[in-house]
Write a protein that holds these residues in place. Structure first.
Motif, PDB file in Angstrom:
ATOM      1  N   ILE A 269      11.615   6.355  61.475  1.00  0.00           N
ATOM      2  CA  ILE A 269      11.234   4.963  61.580  1.00  0.00           C
ATOM      3  C   ILE A 269      10.176   5.108  62.742  1.00  0.00           C
ATOM      4  N   LYS A 270      10.289   5.725  63.712  1.00  0.00           N
ATOM      5  CA  LYS A 270       9.442   5.767  64.900  1.00  0.00           C
ATOM      6  C   LYS A 270       8.185   6.160  64.451  1.00  0.00           C
TER       7      LYS A 270
ATOM      8  N   SER B  29      10.607  16.903  55.199  1.00  0.00           N
ATOM      9  CA  SER B  29      11.997  15.757  55.563  1.00  0.00           C
ATOM     10  C   SER B  29      11.342  14.322  54.691  1.00  0.00           C
ATOM     11  N   THR B  30      12.263  13.347  54.683  1.00  0.00           N
ATOM     12  CA  THR B  30      12.230  12.249  54.201  1.00  0.00           C
ATOM     13  C   THR B  30      11.038  11.352  54.762  1.00  0.00           C
ATOM     14  N   GLY B  31      11.097  11.577  56.239  1.00  0.00           N
ATOM     15  CA  GLY B  31       9.976  10.688  56.976  1.00  0.00           C
ATOM     16  C   GLY B  31       8.739  11.385  56.703  1.00  0.00           C
ATOM     17  N   MET B  32       8.703  12.707  56.385  1.00  0.00           N
ATOM     18  CA  MET B  32       7.332  13.430  56.013  1.00  0.00           C
ATOM     19  C   MET B  32       6.948  12.887  54.496  1.00  0.00           C
ATOM     20  N   LYS B  33       7.923  12.918  53.986  1.00  0.00           N
ATOM     21  CA  LYS B  33       7.375  12.404  52.637  1.00  0.00           C
ATOM     22  C   LYS B  33       6.948  10.965  52.640  1.00  0.00           C
ATOM     23  N   ARG B  34       7.531  10.074  53.412  1.00  0.00           N
ATOM     24  CA  ARG B  34       7.057   8.836  53.643  1.00  0.00           C
ATOM     25  C   ARG B  34       5.781   8.527  53.980  1.00  0.00           C
ATOM     26  N   ARG B  35       5.334   9.447  55.125  1.00  0.00           N
ATOM     27  CA  ARG B  35       4.028   9.789  55.738  1.00  0.00           C
ATOM     28  C   ARG B  35       3.179   9.971  54.576  1.00  0.00           C
ATOM     29  N   LEU B  36       3.442  11.028  53.655  1.00  0.00           N
ATOM     30  CA  LEU B  36       2.486  11.574  52.657  1.00  0.00           C
ATOM     31  C   LEU B  36       2.226  10.228  51.643  1.00  0.00           C
ATOM     32  N   ALA B  37       3.363   9.508  51.308  1.00  0.00           N
ATOM     33  CA  ALA B  37       3.022   8.325  50.435  1.00  0.00           C
ATOM     34  C   ALA B  37       2.068   7.261  51.008  1.00  0.00           C
ATOM     35  N   ILE B  38       2.119   7.139  52.271  1.00  0.00           N
ATOM     36  CA  ILE B  38       1.278   6.358  53.142  1.00  0.00           C
ATOM     37  C   ILE B  38      -0.167   6.789  53.084  1.00  0.00           C
TER      38      ILE B  38
ATOM     39  N   GLU C 183       8.612  -2.283  52.152  1.00  0.00           N
ATOM     40  CA  GLU C 183       9.679  -1.444  53.260  1.00  0.00           C
ATOM     41  C   GLU C 183       9.455  -0.328  53.279  1.00  0.00           C
ATOM     42  N   PRO C 184       8.491  -0.044  54.023  1.00  0.00           N
ATOM     43  CA  PRO C 184       7.800   1.337  54.326  1.00  0.00           C
ATOM     44  C   PRO C 184       8.769   2.379  54.945  1.00  0.00           C
ATOM     45  N   VAL C 185       9.818   1.657  55.840  1.00  0.00           N
ATOM     46  CA  VAL C 185      10.797   2.741  56.441  1.00  0.00           C
ATOM     47  C   VAL C 185      12.301   2.461  56.057  1.00  0.00           C
TER      48      VAL C 185
END
Length: 316
Positions: free
Chosen positions: A177-178, A143-152, A167-169
């Motif tokens: 976001i949560k 998901s988009t959220g998983m990809k952002r967590r992976l990027a972090i 702009e991490p979220v």
């Protein structure tokens, strides 16, 4: 561990100016971020947030001024300064046909990490960003959220002392976001210094202990979140009237002293009076004398969104 000392500062910015032709994006910005702090860098689009972050990470060079990471001049010695930094700048490209293990192994080699350390860090980082069960899954399934967590997680791979997030979220749904909020709070508990830009004030209030307000390339406020919100000038009186106020009643309300700025919506009014509690009785008496039917009358502090709007108005 880092042996460089800069009076406890992880980041120090001095009189930072950045010009793009005739446009001056940053106008003498200066601030310090203490080690272990989580600082929210707030401002509207075009305020200069991303420009600042690109200067912090040596993606841009300043027109004037200096940036220091752990006391090291980023522009003069970027490799050493940025060895302490993990960053997420804008939305990174993530190759969907790879797995997190494959992607992180590649970046670990770029960071010149040993194979043994890469393996250990991948396990640790994926556990931290709650993707441990997805290590060998194709990223295109995320998901988009998983990809952002992976990027972090990729930013965390070399075990940085300082994390810089732009702009991490952005673009995430409430669930995503949560998840990022919980991750940032978890990282904060590990005493990683975090500097993040955002325009989502509610998220900043839930994750950061300090905030910097940036408008049109200039800093207009910088302090602890609680100190800013508890300051007398950031208090107000909330009043509810029996009926919505007419234009004449609103004009009359705004003309009363010691009432300051007034925001009226329907039958509710927010009154700025410099946060002076001693004015409350006088203001209530004046409202009654004017024939306004008061239902409730409360003293309250502004939230970050109200303060942001207030500071933006003052800056304009």
């Amino acid at each position: 561990m880092n042996k460089t000392s800069d009076n406890g500062n992880a980041i120090r910015v001095e009189n930072l100016v950045k010009k793009f032709g005739d446009l001056t994006a940053l106008k003498g910005v200066s601030f310090k971020v203490k080690k272990g702090d989580i600082v929210g860098y707030l401002g509207p689009n075009g305020a200069g947030k991303t420009t600042t972050i690109k200067l912090l990470t040596n993606l841009l060079s300043p027109t004037f001024g200096k940036v220091y990471i752990n006391g090291i001049n980023v522009n003069k010695n970027p490799q050493k300064a940025l060895s302490y930094v993990g960053s997420l700048i804008e939305v990174p490209g993530i190759y969907g046909y790879l797995t997190p293990n494959e992607l992180m192994t590649h970046f670990g080699k770029v960071y010149r990490m040993s194979s043994e350390r890469i393996t250990k860090r991948i396990k640790k980082v994926l556990s931290t960003v709650r993707l441990g069960d997805w290590e060998h899954k194709k990223i295109e399934e995320f998901s988009t959220g998983m990809k952002r967590r992976l990027a972090i997680g990729m930013a965390l791979l070399p075990e940085p002392e300082i994390l810089i997030l732009d702009e991490p979220v952005m673009g995430l749904d409430p669930k995503g976001i949560k998840e990022i909020r919980e991750l940032i709070n978890k990282l904060g508990e590990k005493e990683i210094t975090i500097f993040l830009s955002s325009h989502l004030l509610q998220e900043v209030s839930l994750t950061c202990n300090k905030v910097i307000f940036l408008f049109e390339g200039e800093i207009v406020a910088y302090d602890d979140v609680e100190k800013i919100l508890e300051a007398p000038e950031h208090k107000r009186i909330s009043v509810e009237f029996l009926n919505p106020l007419s234009k004449d009643e609103i004009d009359s309300l705004r003309s009363l002293k010691p009432i300051g700025k007034v925001k009226v919506e329907g039958n509710e009014a927010k009154i700025d009076n410099g946060g002076e509690k001693r004015h409350m009785h006088k203001i209530l008496s004046l409202l009654v004398e004017e024939g306004l039917e008061v239902v409730s009358f409360n003293y309250e502090k502004k939230d970050l969104e109200d303060l942001y709007i207030s500071l933006a108005g003052e800056n304009e």
